[in-house]
Design a protein around this motif. Structure first.
Motif, PDB file in Angstrom:
ATOM      1  N   PRO A   1      15.838 -19.921  -3.501  1.00  0.00           N
ATOM      2  CA  PRO A   1      15.751 -21.336  -3.867  1.00  0.00           C
ATOM      3  C   PRO A   1      15.668 -22.288  -2.671  1.00  0.00           C
ATOM      4  O   PRO A   1      15.277 -23.444  -2.832  1.00  0.00           O
ATOM      5  N   LYS A   2      16.019 -21.811  -1.495  1.00  0.00           N
ATOM      6  CA  LYS A   2      15.958 -22.684  -0.309  1.00  0.00           C
ATOM      7  C   LYS A   2      14.576 -22.659   0.340  1.00  0.00           C
ATOM      8  O   LYS A   2      14.099 -23.669   0.828  1.00  0.00           O
ATOM      9  N   THR A   3      13.954 -21.487   0.343  1.00  0.00           N
ATOM     10  CA  THR A   3      12.696 -21.327   1.076  1.00  0.00           C
ATOM     11  C   THR A   3      11.477 -21.120   0.180  1.00  0.00           C
ATOM     12  O   THR A   3      10.348 -21.206   0.647  1.00  0.00           O
ATOM     13  N   MET A   4      11.697 -20.818  -1.110  1.00  0.00           N
ATOM     14  CA  MET A   4      10.636 -20.471  -2.068  1.00  0.00           C
ATOM     15  C   MET A   4       9.995 -19.114  -1.746  1.00  0.00           C
ATOM     16  O   MET A   4       8.936 -18.779  -2.265  1.00  0.00           O
ATOM     17  N   GLU A   5      10.648 -18.332  -0.867  1.00  0.00           N
ATOM     18  CA  GLU A   5      10.102 -17.011  -0.537  1.00  0.00           C
ATOM     19  C   GLU A   5      10.482 -15.988  -1.588  1.00  0.00           C
ATOM     20  O   GLU A   5      11.578 -16.011  -2.151  1.00  0.00           O
ATOM     21  N   SER A   6       9.547 -15.092  -1.855  1.00  0.00           N
ATOM     22  CA  SER A   6       9.804 -13.973  -2.752  1.00  0.00           C
ATOM     23  C   SER A   6      10.959 -13.128  -2.222  1.00  0.00           C
ATOM     24  O   SER A   6      11.051 -12.886  -1.015  1.00  0.00           O
ATOM     25  N   LYS A   7      11.819 -12.671  -3.133  1.00  0.00           N
ATOM     26  CA  LYS A   7      12.874 -11.753  -2.745  1.00  0.00           C
ATOM     27  C   LYS A   7      12.372 -10.308  -2.755  1.00  0.00           C
ATOM     28  O   LYS A   7      13.093  -9.399  -2.348  1.00  0.00           O
ATOM     29  N   LEU A   8      11.140 -10.126  -3.210  1.00  0.00           N
ATOM     30  CA  LEU A   8      10.586  -8.777  -3.342  1.00  0.00           C
ATOM     31  C   LEU A   8       9.541  -8.451  -2.279  1.00  0.00           C
ATOM     32  O   LEU A   8       9.378  -7.291  -1.903  1.00  0.00           O
ATOM     33  N   VAL A   9       8.811  -9.478  -1.816  1.00  0.00           N
ATOM     34  CA  VAL A   9       7.736  -9.271  -0.846  1.00  0.00           C
ATOM     35  C   VAL A   9       7.930 -10.228   0.327  1.00  0.00           C
ATOM     36  O   VAL A   9       7.906 -11.452   0.144  1.00  0.00           O
ATOM     37  N   LYS A  10       8.124  -9.685   1.503  1.00  0.00           N
ATOM     38  CA  LYS A  10       8.335 -10.532   2.685  1.00  0.00           C
ATOM     39  C   LYS A  10       7.052 -11.314   3.008  1.00  0.00           C
ATOM     40  O   LYS A  10       5.956 -10.760   3.037  1.00  0.00           O
ATOM     41  N   GLY A  11       7.207 -12.621   3.232  1.00  0.00           N
ATOM     42  CA  GLY A  11       6.069 -13.455   3.594  1.00  0.00           C
ATOM     43  C   GLY A  11       5.296 -14.037   2.430  1.00  0.00           C
ATOM     44  O   GLY A  11       4.314 -14.753   2.631  1.00  0.00           O
ATOM     45  N   LEU A  12       5.727 -13.748   1.202  1.00  0.00           N
ATOM     46  CA  LEU A  12       5.088 -14.326   0.013  1.00  0.00           C
ATOM     47  C   LEU A  12       5.946 -15.475  -0.515  1.00  0.00           C
ATOM     48  O   LEU A  12       7.165 -15.327  -0.695  1.00  0.00           O
ATOM     49  N   TYR A  13       5.329 -16.619  -0.752  1.00  0.00           N
ATOM     50  CA  TYR A  13       6.039 -17.826  -1.195  1.00  0.00           C
ATOM     51  C   TYR A  13       5.383 -18.368  -2.463  1.00  0.00           C
ATOM     52  O   TYR A  13       4.193 -18.122  -2.737  1.00  0.00           O
TER      53      TYR A  13
ATOM     54  N   GLY B   1       5.929  -3.637   1.510  1.00  0.00           N
ATOM     55  CA  GLY B   1       6.770  -4.755   1.097  1.00  0.00           C
ATOM     56  C   GLY B   1       6.563  -6.039   1.872  1.00  0.00           C
ATOM     57  O   GLY B   1       7.368  -6.964   1.769  1.00  0.00           O
ATOM     58  N   THR B   2       5.474  -6.097   2.670  1.00  0.00           N
ATOM     59  CA  THR B   2       5.196  -7.298   3.470  1.00  0.00           C
ATOM     60  C   THR B   2       3.775  -7.782   3.189  1.00  0.00           C
ATOM     61  O   THR B   2       2.842  -6.974   3.116  1.00  0.00           O
ATOM     62  N   ILE B   3       3.623  -9.084   3.073  1.00  0.00           N
ATOM     63  CA  ILE B   3       2.301  -9.649   2.803  1.00  0.00           C
ATOM     64  C   ILE B   3       1.401  -9.498   4.029  1.00  0.00           C
ATOM     65  O   ILE B   3       1.846  -9.667   5.171  1.00  0.00           O
ATOM     66  N   ARG B   4       0.149  -9.174   3.804  1.00  0.00           N
ATOM     67  CA  ARG B   4      -0.815  -9.045   4.900  1.00  0.00           C
ATOM     68  C   ARG B   4      -2.005  -9.994   4.756  1.00  0.00           C
ATOM     69  O   ARG B   4      -2.770 -10.165   5.695  1.00  0.00           O
ATOM     70  N   GLY B   5      -2.161 -10.564   3.572  1.00  0.00           N
ATOM     71  CA  GLY B   5      -3.273 -11.480   3.376  1.00  0.00           C
ATOM     72  C   GLY B   5      -3.668 -11.571   1.916  1.00  0.00           C
ATOM     73  O   GLY B   5      -2.948 -11.126   1.020  1.00  0.00           O
ATOM     74  N   VAL B   6      -4.844 -12.164   1.691  1.00  0.00           N
ATOM     75  CA  VAL B   6      -5.362 -12.384   0.343  1.00  0.00           C
ATOM     76  C   VAL B   6      -6.808 -11.902   0.299  1.00  0.00           C
ATOM     77  O   VAL B   6      -7.589 -12.171   1.214  1.00  0.00           O
ATOM     78  N   GLN B   7      -7.142 -11.209  -0.788  1.00  0.00           N
ATOM     79  CA  GLN B   7      -8.533 -10.830  -1.024  1.00  0.00           C
ATOM     80  C   GLN B   7      -9.141 -11.828  -2.004  1.00  0.00           C
ATOM     81  O   GLN B   7      -8.611 -12.052  -3.091  1.00  0.00           O
ATOM     82  N   GLY B   8     -10.239 -12.463  -1.616  1.00  0.00           N
ATOM     83  CA  GLY B   8     -10.926 -13.396  -2.492  1.00  0.00           C
ATOM     84  C   GLY B   8     -12.215 -12.802  -3.022  1.00  0.00           C
ATOM     85  O   GLY B   8     -12.606 -11.690  -2.656  1.00  0.00           O
ATOM     86  N   GLU B   9     -12.877 -13.552  -3.908  1.00  0.00           N
ATOM     87  CA  GLU B   9     -14.161 -13.080  -4.438  1.00  0.00           C
ATOM     88  C   GLU B   9     -15.221 -13.035  -3.337  1.00  0.00           C
ATOM     89  O   GLU B   9     -16.140 -12.228  -3.386  1.00  0.00           O
TER      90      GLU B   9
END
Length: 410
Positions: free
Chosen positions: A362-374, A140-148
């Protein structure tokens, strides 16, 4: 060690988010597959860039028909005047035009994108030409992004990939796919600020541009919206600034029936227009009716108006009755266009629909489902009328996301 933040998307919202996070001391990586940042930003406002609207909170909210309340917090902290101050501090002089629309004094959208790029460089934001393909999430927490082309570990990720309008600019919907994969709901995507299709009647007027006319939208025969300006007849229907603005109000295609009325002579009341007709008809008294409208209408429009008036084209002008003249006046003040629907979302300036606002703080634009995702910008299910309001959404949500992402967990 400073916090690592990856921003996905180098458009208006993404650049603002990256700048804001870097100003807070974060180590920011900005992923953008296009060769240039702000590709869509550079074509807005016919290349002039309607940066924002010179307005405060209440006006901004009144111009966001889709989920406006969600933006109350971000607009209260960063309104149109704050956006103006931000860009002028970056060295871009601005001007305010009709409807409080704000443009660079130079009328060059590239001045806006160049100022943002200079600020990104000054803050040492790392720009990587890569396309994100998936979010790395653990427990449930963001760890990064996988790109091409690589992997980008991060303590926070800001998705700002735009909608699905103008796909040639890079808005192809990958942000929505990644949000859904993370468990988010994406509401149906449709065009807002989009050209409109008619039932074929406009085809013979294709290419004709009308200026200084009034356009009125009717929803199930109830007046919905009205404005003055310019519109264009096309092979599929109608477009131009007036029509794009009107389309944002026509939000229930399939459930409601829409039609347009064009006042071809808005400066004249019906009695004044009747006097104008009497004057023209006196001049052309011995002509056929179809040859008596050259002083009143563009050449391309005359055959259409003659047909819709139901006055025989070769009836002599001196034989026209008062009733026929009255019907003609009514037609000129209420020229009808029956709308069959909007053009595809790919033809729209703005995408309506997107990541469900109830799943975002609505205050932070953070996901309510995944911590650290905006989330920021057009990816979210918010859209506004024309006038700089959609870009203001990008600036305000980007700023809020960048600020919160840099602060979170510290």
């Amino acid at each position: 060690m400073s916090k690592r933040i990856t921003v996905v998307g180098g458009g208006a919202a993404g650049m603002m988010a990256a700048i804001t996070a870097a100003e807070q001391g974060a180590q920011v990586t900005l992923l953008e597959p296009n060769e240039r940042l702000g590709k869509k930003l550079n074509i807005t406002g016919k290349g002039r860039c309607n940066v924002t609207n010179n307005a405060g909170l209440e006006t901004l909210l009144a111009n966001v028909p889709g989920n406006g309340k969600f933006l109350y917090s971000v607009f209260s902290r960063f309104d149109g005047r704050d956006a103006m101050a931000f860009f002028e501090a970056l060295g871009v002089p601005l001007k305010t035009e009709r409807g409080n629309r704000v443009f660079p004094i130079s009328d060059r959208s590239f001045d806006i994108s160049a100022a943002l790029e200079r600020r990104l460089k000054a803050l040492r934001v790392r720009l990587v030409r890569d396309r994100a393909v998936r979010l790395e999430i653990e427990e449930g927490t963001i760890r990064g992004v996988q790109g091409e082309r690589g992997n980008y570990p991060a303590e926070a990720v800001i998705l700002a990939t735009g909608g699905v309008s103008y796909p040639a600019t890079g808005s192809t919907g990958e942000g929505h796919r990644m949000a859904e994969a993370a468990g988010h709901t994406v509401t149906p995507l449709r065009g807002s600020l989009v050209p409109l299709r008619d039932y074929g009647a406009c085809r013979e007027l294709q290419g004709l541009s009308l200026r200084n006319v009034e356009l009125t939208v009717f929803e199930n025969d109830k007046k919905l919206y009205s404005d003055f300006g310019e519109l264009l007849f096309t092979h599929f229907g109608v477009s131009g600034p007036l029509v794009l603005s009107a389309s944002a109000h026509m939000r229930r295609f399939g459930q409601k029936k829409y039609r347009l009325e064009i006042d071809l002579k808005p400066a004249l009341e019906e009695t004044q227009l009747d006097k104008r007709l009497l004057s023209d008809f006196a001049k052309y008294a011995n002509h056929d009716f179809c040859n008596a409208l050259n002083d009143l209408l563009p050449q391309k429009m005359i055959p259409v108006v003659v047909r819709l008036s139901e006055i025989p084209p070769h009836e002599k002008v001196h034989d026209l009755t008062r009733e026929q003249r009255r019907n003609l006046v009514h037609l000129l003040k209420h020229f009808p266009v029956e709308i069959s629907g909007p053009c595809p979302v790919t033809d729209a300036i703005v995408t309506a629909g997107g990541v469900k606002t109830k799943e975002i703080d609505p205050k932070t634009m953070e996901s309510k489902l995944v911590k650290g995702l905006y989330f920021a910008g057009e990816l979210i299910d918010v859209d506004a009328y024309t006038g700089g309001f959609n870009l203001q959404i990008a600036w305000a949500t980007g700023r809020a996301a960048g600020m919160a992402a840099a602060e979170q967990g510290e």
